[in-house]
Design a protein around this motif. Structure first.
Motif, PDB file in Angstrom:
ATOM      1  N   UNK A 145      -2.459  15.650  -0.172  1.00 57.26           N
ATOM      2  CA  UNK A 145      -1.306  15.112  -0.901  1.00 57.26           C
ATOM      3  C   UNK A 145      -0.684  13.902  -0.207  1.00 57.26           C
ATOM      4  N   UNK A 146      -0.669  13.865   1.117  1.00 59.34           N
ATOM      5  CA  UNK A 146       0.013  12.765   1.814  1.00 59.34           C
ATOM      6  C   UNK A 146      -0.653  11.415   1.551  1.00 59.34           C
ATOM      7  N   UNK A 147      -1.978  11.266   1.769  1.00 59.24           N
ATOM      8  CA  UNK A 147      -2.576   9.962   1.418  1.00 59.24           C
ATOM      9  C   UNK A 147      -2.515   9.669  -0.078  1.00 59.24           C
ATOM     10  N   UNK A 148      -2.615  10.702  -0.911  1.00 61.72           N
ATOM     11  CA  UNK A 148      -2.550  10.499  -2.361  1.00 61.72           C
ATOM     12  C   UNK A 148      -1.180   9.977  -2.777  1.00 61.72           C
ATOM     13  N   UNK A 149      -0.115  10.586  -2.247  1.00 68.27           N
ATOM     14  CA  UNK A 149       1.245  10.141  -2.562  1.00 68.27           C
ATOM     15  C   UNK A 149       1.524   8.752  -1.998  1.00 68.27           C
ATOM     16  N   UNK A 150       0.994   8.485  -0.784  1.00 74.90           N
ATOM     17  CA  UNK A 150       1.188   7.170  -0.161  1.00 74.90           C
ATOM     18  C   UNK A 150       0.505   6.084  -0.981  1.00 74.90           C
ATOM     19  N   UNK A 151      -0.741   6.335  -1.378  1.00 74.16           N
ATOM     20  CA  UNK A 151      -1.465   5.360  -2.192  1.00 74.16           C
ATOM     21  C   UNK A 151      -0.730   5.093  -3.496  1.00 74.16           C
ATOM     22  N   UNK A 152      -0.292   6.163  -4.175  1.00 72.60           N
ATOM     23  CA  UNK A 152       0.417   6.001  -5.448  1.00 72.60           C
ATOM     24  C   UNK A 152       1.711   5.209  -5.257  1.00 72.60           C
ATOM     25  N   UNK A 153       2.423   5.471  -4.184  1.00 74.64           N
ATOM     26  CA  UNK A 153       3.680   4.752  -3.903  1.00 74.64           C
ATOM     27  C   UNK A 153       3.414   3.265  -3.680  1.00 74.64           C
ATOM     28  N   UNK A 154       2.382   2.951  -2.884  1.00 70.02           N
ATOM     29  CA  UNK A 154       2.065   1.546  -2.598  1.00 70.02           C
ATOM     30  C   UNK A 154       1.604   0.812  -3.852  1.00 70.02           C
ATOM     31  N   UNK A 155       0.810   1.484  -4.688  1.00 70.43           N
ATOM     32  CA  UNK A 155       0.375   0.862  -5.949  1.00 70.43           C
ATOM     33  C   UNK A 155       1.588   0.597  -6.846  1.00 70.43           C
ATOM     34  N   UNK A 156       2.511   1.557  -6.892  1.00 74.45           N
ATOM     35  CA  UNK A 156       3.718   1.391  -7.703  1.00 74.45           C
ATOM     36  C   UNK A 156       4.537   0.198  -7.231  1.00 74.45           C
ATOM     37  N   UNK A 157       4.685   0.084  -5.914  1.00 71.64           N
ATOM     38  CA  UNK A 157       5.447  -1.036  -5.345  1.00 71.64           C
ATOM     39  C   UNK A 157       4.762  -2.362  -5.663  1.00 71.64           C
ATOM     40  N   UNK A 158       3.432  -2.382  -5.553  1.00 75.31           N
ATOM     41  CA  UNK A 158       2.667  -3.600  -5.830  1.00 75.31           C
ATOM     42  C   UNK A 158       2.780  -4.010  -7.296  1.00 75.31           C
ATOM     43  N   UNK A 159       2.553  -3.071  -8.199  1.00 75.43           N
ATOM     44  CA  UNK A 159       2.528  -3.387  -9.637  1.00 75.43           C
ATOM     45  C   UNK A 159       3.887  -3.817 -10.178  1.00 75.43           C
ATOM     46  N   UNK A 160       4.957  -3.375  -9.534  1.00 76.45           N
ATOM     47  CA  UNK A 160       6.298  -3.702 -10.045  1.00 76.45           C
ATOM     48  C   UNK A 160       6.916  -4.918  -9.352  1.00 76.45           C
ATOM     49  N   UNK A 161       6.100  -5.624  -8.558  1.00 77.95           N
ATOM     50  CA  UNK A 161       6.557  -6.889  -7.982  1.00 77.95           C
ATOM     51  C   UNK A 161       7.389  -6.787  -6.734  1.00 77.95           C
ATOM     52  N   UNK A 162       7.419  -5.633  -6.099  1.00 77.62           N
ATOM     53  CA  UNK A 162       8.218  -5.486  -4.882  1.00 77.62           C
ATOM     54  C   UNK A 162       7.431  -5.817  -3.626  1.00 77.62           C
ATOM     55  N   UNK A 163       6.226  -6.372  -3.800  1.00 84.27           N
ATOM     56  CA  UNK A 163       5.437  -6.837  -2.658  1.00 84.27           C
ATOM     57  C   UNK A 163       5.299  -8.355  -2.655  1.00 84.27           C
ATOM     58  N   UNK A 164       6.092  -9.027  -3.487  1.00 86.12           N
ATOM     59  CA  UNK A 164       5.965 -10.484  -3.591  1.00 86.12           C
ATOM     60  C   UNK A 164       6.305 -11.184  -2.285  1.00 86.12           C
ATOM     61  N   UNK A 165       7.200 -10.598  -1.525  1.00 86.62           N
ATOM     62  CA  UNK A 165       7.526 -11.142  -0.206  1.00 86.62           C
ATOM     63  C   UNK A 165       7.552 -10.000   0.803  1.00 86.62           C
ATOM     64  N   UNK A 166       7.238 -10.341   2.046  1.00 90.17           N
ATOM     65  CA  UNK A 166       7.206  -9.311   3.092  1.00 90.17           C
ATOM     66  C   UNK A 166       8.581  -8.675   3.262  1.00 90.17           C
ATOM     67  N   UNK A 167       9.622  -9.518   3.267  1.00 88.74           N
ATOM     68  CA  UNK A 167      10.983  -9.004   3.442  1.00 88.74           C
ATOM     69  C   UNK A 167      11.385  -8.097   2.281  1.00 88.74           C
ATOM     70  N   UNK A 168      11.043  -8.524   1.053  1.00 83.38           N
ATOM     71  CA  UNK A 168      11.375  -7.710  -0.108  1.00 83.38           C
ATOM     72  C   UNK A 168      10.677  -6.368  -0.072  1.00 83.38           C
ATOM     73  N   UNK A 169       9.421  -6.369   0.363  1.00 83.00           N
ATOM     74  CA  UNK A 169       8.650  -5.124   0.466  1.00 83.00           C
ATOM     75  C   UNK A 169       9.274  -4.184   1.490  1.00 83.00           C
ATOM     76  N   UNK A 170       9.603  -4.735   2.655  1.00 79.75           N
ATOM     77  CA  UNK A 170      10.188  -3.914   3.726  1.00 79.75           C
ATOM     78  C   UNK A 170      11.545  -3.364   3.299  1.00 79.75           C
TER      79      UNK A 170
END
Length: 432
Positions: free
Chosen positions: A254-279
């Motif tokens: 569950x831990x890697x599965x939840x982590x992967x899903x969280x990172x994909x969600x952050x990426x797809x919704x534009x919260x990875x556009x900048x390093x500062x915004x992502x952090x």
């Protein structure tokens, strides 16, 4: 020696009953479990040094892996809400024509269940509820009916929600969240969802769009930012089921599965556009997620301590349980289905209520496997999660929707009672 064992068992039972009374009167569960761990260590004549190590130290440290699962699950739920994915999925249901209110209400129930396959916590429920509940009212669903549908729709996916599963696993540590359990969990979830759909169909004549404005005014529903919702890519709508798919298809933990899903969600919704915004986004959601479960973590620590004390005293209860419990798995499963309403008001078959002691003692006796006991007690517990007015998010929903508890329960309890009996038969089929 016999008299001594009999006296110990009697004292343990008396304190057990007092503990149930304490819970039913609204006592704090965390404090109750901690005190019971001390009391049962004393009554059970557990040596002081053994109690310190085996009751209070090791259970807490050994529970750490489960807490990690809960933290990651809570974070994923918070990411779904804060990224806009969960609100966007919810708002999409409002696109159904007002000429088809019954279909729209059914779709909302399905969407609610879909979101909470992985999302968890009262914070997530509130964030989704303030979007979905007004939508139901806007298509003419009465407030009490809408509240019951929403609550039961949240309860259905809890059969496979990894966060809640890992909480109940504290009582039954040998049970596993594997493919066999997932088959049961998915079928049990579908049973409850179908019951909600049938329930809506049976009460379809109560859905009246003419009452929509009055009901919306009663709760002071706000307007949501639909443009913000439109910015969420449609592909992101599948994110809530990614952790379950990774477990089913690739046997991921569950831990890697939840982590992967969280990172994909952050990426797809534009919260990875900048390093500062992502952090910043990651830090904010992590802080909120950990805050959401802070009280739960301490509660589970106290529970683990009591469970250990109960297990060390289990031999004292074994003759009693051997005398009163049916040997047949089918009879026991049917009995729990019929007695499922005893889970209400934190009763004796609700594991996060008075049933905590029941679960701990049953597991400790060794009369039945943990793989059987976990779903056996999970079914009535999820009845309570779905329709009990002591469940935190149900309390919020009743207050938000301005609904009386008796009106809420008159709809929910009969439906969940039938669901519980059916799902207990499934427990026997899969684990008996």
């Amino acid at each position: 020696m016999v008299m001594s064992s009999t006296l110990i068992a009697a004292l343990l039972l008396i304190t057990f009953v007092l503990f149930i009374v304490y819970i039913l009167k609204g006592g704090n569960l965390m404090i109750g479990f901690f005190v019971m761990a001390i009391v049962w260590s004393i009554i059970g004549l557990i040596p002081f040094n053994v109690a310190i190590q085996k009751v209070f130290a090791e259970p807490a440290t050994n529970y750490a892996p489960t807490i990690i699962y809960i933290v990651f699950g809570s974070w994923f739920g918070r990411v779904l809400v804060s990224s806009g994915i969960a609100p966007a999925i919810s708002e999409a249901t409002n696109k159904v024509s007002s000429k088809q209110p019954l279909l729209a209400a059914m779709l909302i129930a399905l969407v609610t269940s879909f979101i909470f396959v992985s999302a968890y916590g009262v914070g997530s429920v509130i964030a989704i509820g303030v979007i979905l509940l007004p939508i139901m009212l806007s298509i003419g669903v009465p407030r009490d009916l809408a509240t019951a549908v929403f609550s039961m729709s949240i309860g259905a996916p809890m059969y496979i929600n990894v966060v809640l599963y890992n909480q109940i696993k504290g009582f039954f540590p040998k049970a596993t969240y594997d493919a066999h359990y997932l088959k049961f969990g998915m079928i049990a979830m579908v049973v409850q969802i179908m019951a909600v759909i049938i329930f809506l169909f049976l009460f379809r004549k109560k859905i009246d769009p003419n009452n929509a404005e009055k009901n919306l005014e009663a709760i002071g529903a706000g307007v949501h930012d639909e443009k913000a919702m439109d910015r969420i890519p449609k592909i992101a709508y599948i994110i809530p089921i990614v952790p379950v798919l990774m477990n089913m298809l690739f046997q991921w933990d569950a831990i890697p599965a939840l982590t992967l899903a969280s990172l994909i969600a952050i990426l797809l919704t534009g919260h990875m556009k900048s390093y500062k915004g992502f952090v910043d986004f990651m830090n904010d959601t992590i802080k909120q997620a950990v805050s959401d479960i802070a009280g739960l973590v301490m509660f589970l620590m106290a529970l683990a301590m009591f469970t250990s004390a109960a297990s060390m005293n289990a031999e004292q209860f074994k003759p009693l349980f051997e005398a009163i419990l049916p040997e047949s798995h089918l009879v026991l499963a049917l009995a729990l289905g019929i007695l499922a309403p005893l889970a209400l008001f934190r009763g004796p078959v609700h594991v996060w209520g008075a049933g905590a002691a029941t679960a701990a003692v049953l597991s400790g006796t060794g009369l039945f496997t943990d793989a059987f006991l976990l779903p056996l007690l999970y079914v009535p517990t999820l009845m309570a999660v779905s329709v009990d007015i002591t469940q935190s998010w149900n309390v919020w929903a009743l207050d938000y929707m301005k609904v009386q508890s008796k009106d809420f329960m008159k709809y929910g309890v009969p439906v969940m009672w039938i669901v519980s009996i059916i799902n207990e038969l499934l427990v026997f089929k899969f684990f008996g």
